[in-house]
Enzyme design. Structure first.
Site, PDB file in Angstrom:
ATOM      1  CG  HIS A 117      42.034  36.663  37.463  1.00  0.00           C
ATOM      2  ND1 HIS A 117      42.115  37.257  38.696  1.00  0.00           N
ATOM      3  CD2 HIS A 117      42.508  35.403  37.626  1.00  0.00           C
ATOM      4  CE1 HIS A 117      42.620  36.396  39.565  1.00  0.00           C
ATOM      5  NE2 HIS A 117      42.853  35.256  38.940  1.00  0.00           N
ATOM      6  CG  ASP A 194      45.367  40.497  33.566  1.00  0.00           C
ATOM      7  OD1 ASP A 194      46.531  40.066  33.606  1.00  0.00           O
ATOM      8  OD2 ASP A 194      44.442  40.006  34.251  1.00  0.00           O
ATOM      9  CD  GLN A 197      47.357  32.682  32.861  1.00  0.00           C
ATOM     10  OE1 GLN A 197      48.187  31.925  32.337  1.00  0.00           O
ATOM     11  NE2 GLN A 197      47.020  32.568  34.136  1.00  0.00           N
ATOM     12  CE  LYS A 220      48.921  34.145  37.262  1.00  0.00           C
ATOM     13  NZ  LYS A 220      48.174  32.981  37.709  1.00  0.00           N
ATOM     14  CB  CYS A 358      39.974  34.129  39.961  1.00  0.00           C
ATOM     15  SG  CYS A 358      40.672  33.502  41.486  1.00  0.00           S
TER      16      CYS A 358
HETATM   17  N1  PMP Z   1      44.877  37.953  35.661  1.00  0.00           N
HETATM   18  C1  PMP Z   1      44.958  36.762  35.086  1.00  0.00           C
HETATM   19  C2  PMP Z   1      44.556  36.607  33.652  1.00  0.00           C
HETATM   20  C3  PMP Z   1      45.416  35.671  35.834  1.00  0.00           C
HETATM   21  O1  PMP Z   1      45.498  34.465  35.258  1.00  0.00           O
HETATM   22  C4  PMP Z   1      45.793  35.856  37.178  1.00  0.00           C
HETATM   23  C5  PMP Z   1      46.281  34.694  38.030  1.00  0.00           C
HETATM   24  N2  PMP Z   1      45.483  33.553  37.942  1.00  0.00           N
HETATM   25  C6  PMP Z   1      45.701  37.127  37.721  1.00  0.00           C
HETATM   26  C7  PMP Z   1      45.243  38.146  36.932  1.00  0.00           C
HETATM   27  C8  PMP Z   1      46.096  37.416  39.138  1.00  0.00           C
HETATM   28  O2  PMP Z   1      47.459  37.221  39.288  1.00  0.00           O
HETATM   29  P1  PMP Z   1      48.127  37.244  40.740  1.00  0.00           P
HETATM   30  O3  PMP Z   1      47.314  36.331  41.586  1.00  0.00           O
HETATM   31  O4  PMP Z   1      49.510  36.744  40.490  1.00  0.00           O
HETATM   32  O5  PMP Z   1      48.088  38.657  41.208  1.00  0.00           O
END
Ligand code: PMP
Length: 401
Positions: A117, A194, A197, A220, A358
């Site tokens: 991401h 990270d 997910q 999430k 993203c």
């Molecule tokens: N890493 C991953 C794998 C994600 O799916 C996301 C959210 N789409 C993020 C980071 C960023 O999370 P947040 O916007 O809640 O900070």
């Protein structure tokens, strides 16, 4: 299960029952989480860690109970290893700025992967620019699995940190983070996983993974927005400089100099998101009470149903066919922009996400600029997936006509 989520009772577009399949973006909140927020503000609201009065003690106890809950949820050795942040993005920025500033030098390499991401790429680019380090990315194979062999080859002596996602938000791929962290450790490479997910789909133990940092967002995981977690090994956190300066993180302040508390307070300057932590506590308590064997079985069945159903629709291609996947399915429709698919599904009451999620470098690797993505949560059932498939069939027939 569905009755516990008030939002799932609502309709869209003139009475169409909502089918919510955008869970990788954010999950809906069960009544117990909504109640916990209401109860906190109705009965216990106060600032934490200071003040002698009853409400201050209650708010502090609730905030610290949430930290204890997260520590046991992640299998941390101690609650001191749990820092509350705004979310995954802030957690990674904290590590990049604090650990990175202290440890990176010109010529050093930060290893990420092509499936990260943006929040696990951009903070590293920012600190690389400041320190003279470089960011390199491990390639992804055609089926959406990480090229583990290349990853091991790329872990050279110049690599100081490996930042890797546990589960890809675009592909659904589950990465072998335990294996990668073990290999990194052998080479003295610090690891950040990270888990944005992952925590909602897989059992996670930071001690089993043996990573140095693990991050996730509450929203999430059925919790409110604006609260997230940084797990860090205690010795690493306590060796790192503060990220933000302010109240609640100092031992002593004079005009010329300050000394700082140990983690986690060192990294929690200012008034934190207390209600968010209370909501996260309620969400994890609720989530942990579910039958996870049954949930895993249900998620696998929904993934199979969605995959088989999509492949039966002419013109659809699935991006990400790893052997080990969670309930996230990205797809493209021949010659059609994903956004148009999303709009046509929405008109039929089905919420999915479209775009680059993203993960622009990943989509570039798959020669596309956007995908449509459906992602399941604990409250989704076969009828939801059926409605998604029917809506997608209708959408493609409109778009192809
Ligand atoms: N890493 C991953 C794998 C994600 O799916 C996301 C959210 N789409 C993020 C980071 C960023 O999370 P947040 O916007 O809640 O900070």
């Amino acid at each position: 299960m569905r009755d516990q989520f008030p939002i799932l009772q609502r309709t869209v577009h003139g009475g169409k029952p909502l089918v919510y399949l955008d869970n990788a973006a954010t999950t809906q909140k069960p009544q117990v989480v909504l109640d916990a927020l209401m109860d906190y503000y109705t009965n216990h609201n106060s600032n934490v860690h200071r003040g002698a009065h009853t409400l201050a003690a209650e708010a502090t106890a609730l905030y610290e109970e949430a930290r204890d809950r997260v520590a046991s949820f992640l299998g941390a050795r101690s609650s001191d290893e749990i820092v509350f942040t705004r979310g995954t993005t802030e957690s990674i920025n904290l590590v990049a700025a604090s650990w990175g500033q202290q440890n990176l030098q010109p010529g050093d390499v930060i290893l990420v992967t092509e499936m990260e991401h943006h929040s696990n790429i951009v903070p590293w680019q920012l600190i690389a620019k400041q320190t003279g380090a470089a960011v390199r990315a491990v390639p992804v194979l055609d089926n959406g699995e990480l090229d583990v062999e290349s990853c091991l080859e790329m872990m050279s002596t110049r690599v100081r940190l490996l930042a890797v996602t546990h589960v890809s938000n675009t592909l659904g791929t589950v990465n072998p983070v335990g294996q990668l962290c073990a290999e990194a450790r052998k080479r003295g490479i610090v690891t950040l996983v990270d888990g944005a997910q992952a925590v909602v789909h897989l059992p996670v133990s930071v001690q089993d993974i043996d990573c140095d940092f693990y991050v996730f967002s509450g929203h999430k995981l059925y919790a409110p927005t604006g609260i997230g977690v940084l797990y860090g090994r205690r010795e690493l956190l306590n060796a790192m400089p503060p990220y933000h300066g302010g109240g609640s993180m100092i031992k002593d302040v004079s005009i010329s100099h300050s000394t700082f508390l140990d983690a986690p307070q060192r990294f929690e300057a200012g008034t934190p998101n207390i209600a968010g932590a209370v909501g996260l506590n309620a969400a994890i308590k609720w989530f942990s009470s579910l039958d996870h064997e049954q949930l895993a079985h249900q998620e696998h069945a929904l993934l199979q149903q969605a995959t088989t159903g999509l492949l039966a629709i002419p013109g659809i291609q699935i991006i990400g066919t790893a052997a080990n996947k969670v309930g996230i399915v990205s797809f493209i429709v021949d010659g059609v922009h994903a956004h148009d698919v999303g709009v046509l599904l929405d008109e039929q009451g089905v919420a999915i996400r479209t775009g680059h999620h993203c993960t622009m470098p990943l989509l570039e690797r798959f020669n596309c600029t956007s995908t449509a993505r459906m992602s399941v949560a604990a409250y989704n059932n076969a009828a939801d997936v059926e409605r998604f498939l029917t809506a997608t069939t209708k959408a493609t027939s409109i778009l192809f006509s």
